[in-house]
Design an enzyme around this catalytic site. Structure first.
Site, PDB file in Angstrom:
ATOM      1  N   HIS A 270     -14.912  -1.655 -29.040  1.00  9.98           N
ATOM      2  CA  HIS A 270     -16.044  -1.291 -29.941  1.00  9.98           C
ATOM      3  C   HIS A 270     -16.993  -0.205 -29.414  1.00  9.98           C
ATOM      4  O   HIS A 270     -17.093   0.673 -30.254  1.00  9.98           O
ATOM      5  CB  HIS A 270     -17.145  -2.498 -29.905  1.00  9.98           C
ATOM      6  CG  HIS A 270     -16.732  -3.727 -30.635  1.00  9.98           C
ATOM      7  ND1 HIS A 270     -16.363  -3.659 -32.047  1.00  9.98           N
ATOM      8  CD2 HIS A 270     -16.555  -5.051 -30.133  1.00  9.98           C
ATOM      9  CE1 HIS A 270     -16.255  -5.034 -32.420  1.00  9.98           C
ATOM     10  NE2 HIS A 270     -16.280  -5.721 -31.325  1.00  9.98           N
TER      11      HIS A 270
ATOM     12  N   GLU B 127     -14.384  -5.410 -25.989  1.00 10.84           N
ATOM     13  CA  GLU B 127     -15.779  -4.820 -25.924  1.00 10.84           C
ATOM     14  C   GLU B 127     -16.009  -3.335 -25.920  1.00 10.84           C
ATOM     15  O   GLU B 127     -16.407  -2.673 -26.561  1.00 10.84           O
ATOM     16  CB  GLU B 127     -16.779  -5.608 -25.003  1.00 10.84           C
ATOM     17  CG  GLU B 127     -16.998  -6.959 -25.421  1.00 10.84           C
ATOM     18  CD  GLU B 127     -17.325  -7.136 -26.626  1.00 10.84           C
ATOM     19  OE1 GLU B 127     -18.100  -6.508 -27.403  1.00 10.84           O
ATOM     20  OE2 GLU B 127     -17.099  -8.270 -27.084  1.00 10.84           O
TER      21      GLU B 127
END
Length: 709
Positions: free
Chosen positions: A502, A499
């Site tokens: 990202h 994550e």
């Protein structure tokens, strides 16, 4: 994804009320004008980086702010359409880009909460607004006069003297209008509007129903012996005062983490079946919803001139057409299922050795699979968890890797208000000390949070508005009992690295226009930066910096590191097969024709798996069953879940380049940042990757990493 993001949050489609909805406008206007001067969502935040001030924001602020944002956008569009001047980039494309600024700001906050910390009020607003957003988007992208202006500019684009990014923005809007149906007849546009409005309502209903299914599906046990195998710390975290027992919540995946540890087979079966059936035959049944969504999407695609929804949806992706996706599957399925079959035999043998007189079922796989792993690799998950304390992994692992690769530094900010007291906030700085942005980390599961893990923005980077990014990551790690350490599995460690990959893609954005900024790229590229960032979790220099025993501070022993690495290909047949099964279900649902009527969603699912030979190992179910497949029925990954496999190929290929060029160095990190991570959607993605890599991506590194070659 990972089961994420996975996910990146769906950009909700905007819409405005048409004249047929005029009877609702009076109440909407009342709400819109209520407390306008006191609504913090309607003014720029004075907090650093324009971060939302959650100490001021109330539920009652959202509906009037959303309506005001929609009204502002409608007025801006009307000004463009009614202009007497000939279209120019400034009075048409740039004006369109700016038209939704207020709405975007409000939505960024609204959808962060509806995903991570919702409540009945927010859900009611979301349900009411969903069709309005759909209508607003249609009012823009099906506006004939507006499209005529865009088309005129596009036809003369070579004579406009635009810089490369402005030209890309023009081309993007032209393509978006065409894909949305701008070339349809007036009658077909009206039909399309009804499809879009109904789909918006159905998607919202699916998400709400699934959240209820996940929460109501939690299983309560009142006998401690039923939970044999769980540690006292885990038991304490599951204590449920209402029942005086222990409540096990459902995560939004088929397999549930605790199945790995539970000794009682009946308990494992009960938990698995609760997960499998949470939205099938319960009060929160989604079968009719997903069938109607799939049928409407097929009808919409046919109206737009395509054989199926996947063909329409894949237009601006790297895959381009469904056949390329199925070719990817066909190249992986035989090897994946063959390896899964071998793994199943090993697990069945272990069952027999442990005295079991039964055939392997899905609820047995992780429990006995963990035993196989211990025997083959002498690795016990409980051996390594004490070295993965959550905040240490974040600060000394995830952040440390970003420092070594990109020169970033981090400072925790306790003065920035958040929407929940569990959320951490950090400020990021460049190597030279320049401020880069704010990062929010929201890691623990709770009933108000949807399943999965994802990244999104409170504030999107753009030079147009002189904005630096404010980004958040959301996960669903089990919350420890009060006073206990938050210890992660290695899979959860990888999810945190994923994550934040990202997030880095968003932080490194360097675009003029927000529509092209950061993660605004095709689904089958957006997962590349996140999956690539997972590689640093096991990189020796990074691992030894963060894998510290939460009690003693002792560095993880090399023997344990070797065990983790040696077991890296363990269970990969299972992992790849469950992923392929879910990816295939997505594509099967979205390659039906417009004349297809789905009377039985379960029968459709069963046939979809059978005809692609993804049911040959019966103990390996899809990672997501159709009824709780939120990526494709509740978010933006319809006909796009394959992207995790597509970008897995890219990330292993990219890491192979790093391995051959010095590994983790500032120079290599800067090169990736400059040539890929900072480029947003300003270049063709295939060209961007090839220019950085020096060649087309190859699948061999992925097969090797999976132990399939």
């Amino acid at each position: 994804m990972k089961n994420v993001c996975s996910m990146l949050m769906l950009t909700v489609l905007f819409t405005a009320c048409n004249d047929s909805k005029s009877k609702n406008k009076a109440s909407d206007m009342d709400a819109m004008t209520q407390n306008m001067t006191e609504n913090p969502l309607l003014v720029e935040s004075t907090l650093p980086y324009g971060a939302p001030n959650f100490t001021q924001i109330k539920n009652s602020h959202f509906k009037p702010a959303l309506l005001q944002g929609m009204e502002a956008q409608q007025q801006a569009i009307a000004k463009i359409v009614n202009a007497s001047e000939a279209p120019t980039f400034e009075n048409t494309v740039l004006a369109l880009e700016k038209s939704g600024a207020l709405l975007d700001r409000v939505e960024n906050v609204f959808y962060s909460l509806t995903g991570a910390h919702t409540n009945d009020t927010l859900q009611a607003i979301q349900e009411e607004m969903a069709p309005k957003f759909s209508e607003q988007r249609d009012a823009i992208y099906l506006n004939e006069k507006l499209f005529d202006r865009i088309k005129t500019l596009h036809e003369t684009r070579e004579t406009l003297g635009l810089d490369a990014e402005s030209l890309k923005l023009l081309e993007k809007y032209f393509e978006d209008f065409e894909i949305a149906g701008a070339n349809l007849s007036a009658a077909d546009k009206e039909t399309l509007k009804t499809y879009n409005s109904r789909l918006a309502t159905l998607i919202n209903t699916f998400n709400k129903t699934l959240l209820e299914a996940n929460n109501s599906g939690a299983i309560v046990f009142t006998k401690k012996e039923d939970l044999a195998g769980l540690s006292e710390g885990v038991l304490k975290s599951l204590e449920d005062p209402a029942s005086k027992g222990w409540k096990i919540p459902l995560l939004n995946t088929t397999q549930q983490p605790l199945l790995q540890s539970l000794d009682n087979r009946a308990t494992r079966e009960k938990i698995f079946k609760a997960a499998w059936n949470r939205a099938d035959g319960t009060a929160q049944d989604t079968k009719a919803i997903i069938a109607e969504i799939a049928e409407l999407r097929a009808q919409k695609a046919a109206l737009l001139g395509f054989d199926n929804y996947a063909s329409w949806s894949l237009q601006n992706t790297m895959a381009k057409i469904p056949e390329n996706v199925f070719n990817l599957f066909n190249g992986l399925i035989p090897a994946a299922t063959a390896k899964a079959a071998v793994e199943a035999k090993e697990i069945q043998k272990m069952i027999r050795q442990k005295g079991g007189d039964f055939s392997l079922e899905p609820w047995d796989w992780n429990y006995y699979g963990e035993m196989v792993r211990k025997v083959k690799y002498d690795l016990d998950e409980n051996q390594i968890k004490p070295y993965f304390e959550m905040k240490t992994v974040l600060e000394k692992g995830v952040f440390y890797a970003a420092e070594k690769l990109y020169g970033l530094t981090f400072k925790e900010r306790t003065d920035i208000p958040t929407y929940h007291d569990e959320v951490l906030v950090y400020e990021l700085f460049e190597e030279n000390g320049d401020a880069l942005g704010l990062f929010y980390a929201d890691f623990f599961a709770r009933p108000s949070k949807r399943g999965g893990a994802w990244m999104s923005n409170f504030v999107t980077q753009s030079k147009l508005y002189d904005k630096k990014p404010v980004i958040y990551n959301v996960c669903n790690y089990p919350k420890p009992a009060e006073g206990e350490a938050a210890l992660l599995t290695y899979d959860e460690v990888e999810t945190m690295f994923h994550e934040f990959g990202h997030a880095l893609h968003g932080f490194f954005a360097d675009q003029q226009y927000p529509s092209l900024s950061g993660t605004s790229v095709a689904r089958d590229f957006v997962e590349f930066p996140s999956q690539f960032n997972e590689n640093w979790a096991l990189y020796p220099e990074i691992l030894k910096n963060y894998a510290l025993h939460y009690k003693t501070g002792e560095q993880i022993p090399q023997a344990l590191i070797d065990k983790i690495k040696n077991s890296g290909t363990f269970n990969q047949g299972y992992s790849l097969t469950e992923n392929l099964a879910a990816s295939n279900l997505d594509m099967q649902w979205h390659t039906i024709g417009a004349d297809k009527k789905i009377d039985d969603a379960n029968a459709f699912e069963k046939e979809a798996l059978r005809k692609t030979a993804l049911d040959v190992v019966s103990a390996v179910p899809p990672r997501y069953r159709s009824t709780y497949f939120s990526h494709v029925f509740g978010s933006g990954y319809a006909a796009g879940y394959y992207s995790y496999l597509w970008t897995e190929m890219l990330h292993h290929d990219a890491y192979n380049w790093f391995e051959n060029n010095g590994g983790l160095t500032r120079e290599n990190g800067q090169r990736l940042r400059d040539m890929v991570l900072s480029r947003g959607n300003t270049l063709p993605l295939e060209e961007m990757y090839k220019e950085w890599r020096g060649s087309e991506p190859k699948i061999e590194p992925m097969l090797k990493a999976r132990g399939l070659k």
